[in-house]
Each structure stands twice: as structure tokens, then as C-alpha cells.
Enzyme design. Structure first.
Site: not given
Length: 333
Positions: A55, A123
Site C-alpha cells: 500500500y 498477501h
């Protein structure tokens, strides 16, 4: 000074702070915005923060904000979750090797100013071969090793396709090393409720905690047009735009209706927390207001009527999951 959270058991608040909103991909915000948002979250009872190296600068921004308020809210007064394996947009920027996992976790701890992490997820595990996640010298093996060292408390996986998550969970369970936690996104929303059907299967595979992210379906269900980059196909996007217009016509907000719906998932299946992207104090206040509202009252007649019509818009695409990874992410487009 704030009290410590339960250190022996994961007890996240029903709303979790999604720091994906700090990536800069959505709206602009300042450093002060983030500090105020984190403080408001902790004062409101939110005790769980979720970020990722993927992110953008999120880990740095969140880590610095939490450090600034550490006198009032010490590290042990909240849970901190981050991720590993995915570091960029395409499959070329993914690395699930044990070596990279150790480096990534150490780097995340530095950015987040902490010497332990409550949760680390592998992830977006659908982007690589199954063996790259569960195999020898790969990510999960490294994460469970870090757990045995006390540097991580809970090991998890996140992905968009639920069948991929379940395959990993069942494999780990059979191996005698079950995943502690699953993070699913966009699968308990007005458009897609498959997470509720999968929940008992995850529990049967030894997964203790279930997290649901993105109740607004990655900005599909917000009071504005669907962003151009959204992976949903034209039919779903049109249904979402119609739903937004219908809510507004009735003096309601689609994002409130969508959030309400997802929060109610806690009663539908054993959902531990809903992760919502937050970057400002006002957004934290909105999320808490909506969550409290769900706790305090049932849907009004008007809300039920509007929801019924919204469900009919989504009916042709109910539980449709878009392709993940996309051709672009696979470097094919």
C-alpha cells in the site's frame, strides 16, 4: 493511558482501521489527518490496524502516526497487522520466498516502530503457484517460524478468490499447522455474500479468526461514480451506479447502506471484524456512527424497501467474482 488489548487471544474491535486508504490511491490527506484519524479510532474503541508494504507509503505513515500518540496509546493497546509476498502491482513484483519474507517482516517492524507484529498475512496468494505459498523455504514456513520466535502472534492469508484461500487453509490444517486467520475482501457486500457460505469451511480447517475487508467493494458502493480502475465488469458497475442513485433519491447513502449490510454479517456468520479504509478523523467518525447505528436499531422500512430494490439490481451478478489476478497484473495485457 490506554489499557492493553488481550495478548493471549485475538480480540479485534468489530471495526478495524484499514490503512490501505493511506496508499494515496484514493483521496488526498495530510500527516496531521492520519494522526487525528488514528487517535479518533483508538478513542472510539477501534483496536486493530491493517496495512501492507504493497500500500505505497502506508506502513511509514501509519507507523509514524501511531508513534506520535504512543504516550497515550502504547503499542500493546492495539493490534497491528501487515502483509508479505506482494510488493507491487504485477506478478513480477511478488516474492513469497522465506528469505524475502524474513526481510519483509523485519522491514515492516522498522517502518511501524515495533518489535512484534500481531498478524502477518501472506498477501494475495492467488497471484503465485500454490507451492510458492505453502512449500518448503516459502512464505508460510517463514511466518510460522517467526511465530515460534514470538515476533508474530498470528499467521494468516489474504486473497480475493475464496476457493484459493480455502485450499491453503485445508492444506495447512492437514499439515497440523492451521492458519490462525483469514482476510477476505469484497466477499460480504451487497453484491457478493460468498464469505458467509465459506465461513464454516474455514472454521472446519482450523482457522480461528475471520476478517472481512472492503464492505464498499473497493469504492464500488460509495456515493460517487465507480472509479475507472475498478475490476468489476460493466454490468456490475451499472448496477452499482443505479443503486447509488436510488439511495440518494430516497435521502439515503449507498455507503451507509453497504456498511450496515456488512456489519450485520457478524450475526450471519462468525465474522470477527470488518476492515474499513480510513484516512481522516471524519471517516473514522462515520464508520463508528454507522456501526453503532447497526447495533442500536434494525433497518427502517424505507431502508428495507431500498435494499430490496438494490438487491434486485445486483441479482443478475449476485456472487459474481471478477478475475483475480487480472491480465494486467499477470503482465498479459
Amino acid at each position: 493511558m490506554a489499557k492493553p488489548v488481550n495478548q493471549d487471544k485475538f480480540e479485534p474491535s468489530e471495526v478495524s482501521f484499514g490503512a490501505g486508504a493511506l496508499s494515496g490511491n484514493y483521496d488526498e490527506f495530510t500527516e496531521l489527518d492520519t494522526v487525528e484519524a488514528c487517535k479518533e479510532a483508538l478513542l472510539s474503541g477501534i483496536n486493530s490496524f491493517d496495512t501492507s508494504p504493497y500500500y505505497g507509503k502506508s506502513e511509514y505513515i501509519l507507523g509514524d502516526a501511531l508513534l506520535k500518540i504512543r504516550d497515550e496509546f502504547p503499542r500493546e493497546s492495539y493490534y497491528l497487522a501487515t502483509k508479505t509476498g506482494r510488493f507491487g502491482y504485477t506478478v513480477k513484483e511478488m516474492d513469497y520466498s522465506a528469505k524475502k519474507t524474513y526481510e519483509s517482516v523485519a522491514e515492516s517492524m522498522k517502518r511501524l516502530h515495533t518489535d512484534y507484529l500481531d498478524v502477518v498475512y501472506c498477501h494475495d496468494v492467488e497471484f503465485v503457484k500454490f507451492e510458492e505459498v505453502v512449500g518448503p523455504n516459502q512464505a508460510l514456513e517463514a511466518l510460522f517460524d517467526l511465530k515460534s520466535q514470538g515476533k508474530i502472534k498470528y499467521v494468516g492469508c489474504s486473497a480475493y478468490p475464496l476457493d484459493v484461500l480455502l485450499k491453503v487453509a485445508e492444506y495447512q490444517h492437514a499439515k497440523g499447522q492451521p492458519l490462525d486467520i483469514i482476510l477476505s475482501y469484497c466477499h460480504y457486500t451487497l453484491q457478493n455474500t460468498l464469505f458467509a457460505e465459506y465461513a464454516p469451511k474455514f472454521k472446519a480447517a482450523g482457522v480461528k479468526y475471520l476478517m472481512n475487508a472492503s464492505p464498499l467493494c473497493m469504492a464500488l458502493l460509495r456515493d460517487a461514480k465507480t472509479p475507472d480502475w475498478h475490476p468489476a465488469h460493466a454490468g456490475i458497475r451499472e448496477a452499482a451506479d443505479k443503486a447509488t442513485a436510488l439511495a440518494a433519491k430516497n435521502g439515503l447513502s449507498i455507503s451507509d447502506l453497504a456498511s450496515r449490510f456488512s456489519f450485520q454479517g457478524r450475526d450471519e456468520f462468525q465474522l470477527d471484524s470488518t476492515v474499513i479504509g480510513l484516512a481522516r478523523k471524519s471517516e473514522v467518525q462515520d464508520a463508528i456512527r454507522c456501526w453503532k447505528d447497526v447495533k442500536n436499531r434494525k433497518n427502517s422500512e424505507l431502508e428495507e424497501k431500498v435494499l430490496e430494490e438494490i438487491h434486485s439490481y445486483f441479482e443478475p451478478y449476485k456472487n459474481y467474482s471478477w478475475q483475480s489476478p487480472t491480465d494486467k497484473e499477470l503482465c498479459k495485457a
